[in-house]
Enzyme design. Structure first.
Site, PDB file in Angstrom:
ATOM      1  N   LYS A  53     -17.826   0.170  -7.306  1.00  0.00           N
ATOM      2  CA  LYS A  53     -18.815  -0.878  -7.346  1.00  0.00           C
ATOM      3  C   LYS A  53     -19.497  -0.987  -8.720  1.00  0.00           C
ATOM      4  CE  LYS A  53     -20.239   0.135  -2.709  1.00  0.00           C
ATOM      5  NZ  LYS A  53     -20.958   0.748  -1.637  1.00  0.00           N
ATOM      6  N   GLN A  97     -26.128   4.276  -1.748  1.00  0.00           N
ATOM      7  CA  GLN A  97     -24.871   4.529  -0.968  1.00  0.00           C
ATOM      8  C   GLN A  97     -25.204   5.733   0.217  1.00  0.00           C
ATOM      9  OE1 GLN A  97     -21.647   3.466  -1.822  1.00  0.00           O
ATOM     10  NE2 GLN A  97     -21.075   4.466  -0.185  1.00  0.00           N
ATOM     11  N   ASP A 120     -27.142  -4.790   0.361  1.00  0.00           N
ATOM     12  CA  ASP A 120     -26.116  -4.410   1.270  1.00  0.00           C
ATOM     13  C   ASP A 120     -26.547  -5.063   2.638  1.00  0.00           C
ATOM     14  OD1 ASP A 120     -24.247  -2.550   0.955  1.00  0.00           O
ATOM     15  OD2 ASP A 120     -25.603  -0.703   1.185  1.00  0.00           O
TER      16      ASP A 120
END
Ligand code: NDP
Length: 283
Positions: A53, A97, A120
């Protein structure tokens, strides 16, 4: 069965084109969007995802920073990091994460993220907006699934779609997006009776179960479009999807490979969400 009849939906190429579009739009902004990725502990898979990422964001002209915290960090300490990032005007996107260590409630952390920076798309505000049709930040993997279907020219209006899996991060949002695209959607899960028969009715099948090669070729209708979200590590180290690829490719009309299907789209969509959040926040 090794013969391949299906058209292969090339997620790698479609993701590369999307990343290039994001990079071009970012270059034209006059400022650099900021993405903060928080990595807690040393789970090797999470570390690989976070590195990818970070690299992809930088390649797209996004100012990415990774904040690494020890596995022993407390929930209060992590919430303090999120609060600092919420208040930082240079940060447009925040991604924590998952999974998180057991002493931390993932829900509390997700709910602490400013919904405008929740790239997200997991914050309850963004989940609600997804379901009432006003979403601005859509979860990356489901968004990637929809983009693959669009790029492959699949007509969803009126199509019979089956989503296999009902998780909050993949199955449920995919089902909501397919419904919004006018497909007729069935959601199947571990309590579904006669799963093969349900799958056989589908013109579009999205598999997100996390069980290697569970969906067999004879579960798939001739000509169906198969999107395989699964990423499973086989005992010999190879990656496999949730669909038995060679069998399925012999009957499907179009299919995504694993790797090289949905996976690359997830990161490309994260970049697009970060750009979208930056534009929304800063005009
Ligand atoms: P979860 O484990 O959260 O959800 C799995 C779903 O599959 C559940 O709804 C479960 O049903 C259902 N299920 C499990 N076993 C069966 C079975 N035997 N028969 C029918 N349904 C079953 O997984 P995720 O949604 O997080 O992930 C799914 C897959 O997608 C994984 O392989 C994961 O690695 C991959 N993934 C890939 C991403 C990418 O970037 N390509 C991103 C995220 C995930 P129930 O609800 O009844 O328990």
């Amino acid at each position: 069965m090794t013969e391949t009849a299906a058209r292969i939906i090339d997620g790698k190429a479609i993701a590369a084109a999307l990343r290039a579009r994001v990079a071009a739009r970012t270059a034209a902004l006059g400022f650099r969007p900021g993405l903060a990725v928080v990595l807690v502990g040393d789970d090797p898979a999470s570390a690989v995802y976070v590195r990818s990422k970070d690299r992809a964001a930088k390649e797209a002209g996004i100012a990415a920073e990774t904040i690494r915290l020890p596995a022993t960090v407390t929930e209060a300490e992590l919430l303090a990091v999120v609060a600092r990032l919420n208040a930082d005007a240079a940060v447009d996107g925040i991604l924590v994460q998952l999974p998180l260590p057991p002493q931390i409630r993932a829900r509390a952390v997700i709910e602490a993220i400013d919904p405008a920076k929740d790239v997200d798309g997991f914050h309850p505000v963004n989940v609600g907006r997804l379901h009432d049709g006003t979403a601005t930040l859509v979860p990356c993997t489901p968004l990637g699934v929809m983009k693959l279907l669009a790029e492959a020219g699949v007509v969803l209006r009126g199509a019979r779609a089956l989503v296999l899996g009902r998780s909050a991060i993949v199955g449920k949002p995919v089902a909501a997006l397919l419904t919004a695209a006018d497909a007729t959607v069935t959601v199947a899960h571990s309590r579904t009776r006669d799963l093969p028969a349900e799958c056989r009715r589908a013109e579009v099948l999205v598999a997100a179960v996390g069980r290697a090669e569970m969906v067999r070729g004879d579960w798939i209708a001739s000509g169906a479009v198969v999107i395989d979200v699964g990423i499973n590590r086989l005992p010999d180290g190879r990656l496999a999807g949730d669909v038995a690829y060679a069998e399925a490719a012999a009957v499907a009309g179009a299919i995504t490979p694993v790797p090289g299907g949905v996976g690359p789209m997830t990161i490309a969509c994260l970049l697009e969400n970060t750009l979208g959040a930056a534009v929304a926040r800063r005009g």
